[in-house]
Motif scaffolding. Sequence first.
Motif, PDB file in Angstrom:
ATOM      1  N   ASP A 199     -30.545  19.232  10.473  1.00 27.00           N
ATOM      2  CA  ASP A 199     -29.323  19.549  10.361  1.00 27.00           C
ATOM      3  C   ASP A 199     -29.016  19.500  12.000  1.00 27.00           C
ATOM      4  OD1 ASP A 199     -30.662  21.977  11.006  1.00 27.00           O
ATOM      5  OD2 ASP A 199     -29.080  23.410  10.443  1.00 27.00           O
ATOM      6  N   ASP A 257     -30.952  25.542   7.195  1.00 26.94           N
ATOM      7  CA  ASP A 257     -32.109  25.246   7.676  1.00 26.94           C
ATOM      8  C   ASP A 257     -33.384  25.192   6.783  1.00 26.94           C
ATOM      9  OD1 ASP A 257     -31.356  25.016  10.414  1.00 26.94           O
ATOM     10  OD2 ASP A 257     -31.678  27.009  10.818  1.00 26.94           O
ATOM     11  N   THR A 296     -27.204  21.016  14.459  1.00 27.89           N
ATOM     12  CA  THR A 296     -26.435  21.948  14.902  1.00 27.89           C
ATOM     13  C   THR A 296     -26.024  21.736  16.368  1.00 27.89           C
ATOM     14  OG1 THR A 296     -28.091  23.241  14.753  1.00 27.89           O
ATOM     15  CG2 THR A 296     -26.852  23.238  12.866  1.00 27.89           C
TER      16      THR A 296
END
Length: 334
Positions: free
Chosen positions: A217, A78, A219
Motif C-alpha cells: 500500500d 497492511d 501510504t
Amino acid sequence: MNDCITLAHGSGGRKTNELISELFKKHLGNAYFTADDAAVLPRPEGRIAMSTDGFIVSPWKYPGGNIGRLAVCGTVNDLACMGAKPLYLTCSYVIEEGLPISDLEEIAAAMGETAREAGVYIVAGDTKVAGKGQVDKIFITTAGIGVIEDGVETSGKLAQPGDAIIVTGDVGRHGTAILLARDEYGIEADVTSDCAPLGQAVEKALEVCPEMHVIRDATRGGVGTVLYEITEQANVGIRVNREDIPVAEEVKGVTGLLGLEPLYLACEGRMVMMCPKDKADAVVEALSGCKYTKGAKIIGEVTQDNVGKVVMATEVGGMTYLPQPGNELLPRIC
Ligand code: MG
C-alpha cells in the motif's frame, strides 16, 4: 456524560466504564468485543499475518474520512498486502483532555462502520487520557491479524524483471486532501481522500493471480517511495510511463500550483502490485470490478537494468529518473 473528555475518563474507573459501555460498545461492539483482559478468539487455520500502526493525522477529519476510518484501513490494508484476509483488530486510543465527546463519537462511528465494511472484528481496546497539550486531540494505534490464503506469498523481495506494475487507482489524493484541509495555502479545490479498505480488491486480484509477487500500500511517501523500496529489496530496476500514471485533474491542479510530485504524496486506499506480465490484464480487470479499485492501471514494469533506479518515460518521449524520495513533505498525514 460530560461534553468533553476529562482525565477521569482515562482513570479506569466509573467514567472509563461509562465511555466503554455508552460509546465504544455502541459503535464497535460485536460478538468478540471483550470487557475482559483479552479477547478469546477461535484459532484460525494456516499462516497468520500480524501488523500494527499508529495514527496521528492532523486535522483529525478531512474530506473523505477521519482518523477512525484511517486507523482501520491502515492496518487492514497492511494485512491485505501479505495476501491475508483481515480477521481481528485491536485499537488503543490516547485522547487529549478536553476533546469533545461528540468528536470521539464521530471517530468511533467511522471505525465501526469501516470495520464492518472490511469484514473485520474489533475485539479489544484501550483508552488513555493525556493532559492538555500532551497529545494533539487524539492518537490511535491499531493492531490486527489476518489469515493468509494457502499458496499465496507476497513480498517486496519477490519482484522479478518482466513483472508488470499496477496501481489500483489515481495517486496522491490523501496527501492532497490533508494539505488542503490544513488550509495553509489558500487553495480551494475539491479533493477527497482515497482512504478505503482494500481487502476485497486484493482477494479478487489473488483469485485470478495467486502467484502475485508484490502487493504494497502506497501510504506515507506515496507510490514513488514504494517503487524505490522495491528496487532495493528485490535488486531490480523499475520503468514507469508518466502518461499511464493516473492522477485526478484536481490533484494535478493543486500539485502543479505547489510544485509537488503526486507520486510522492500519500495514498490511504491505493496499492502497488507486481505480477507476471501475462496475468496483468486479468488482475486489472478483477480490480476494475471492485468498489475502490475501479481506476486500476498498468503503469510500467520491473527491469533487469538500472538496478536501484526508477526510470520514467515522459509524455514527450524522453527518459528521466524519478528523483529519489526526499524528506517528509507533510508531517502527520497518517
Ligand atoms: Mg504498508
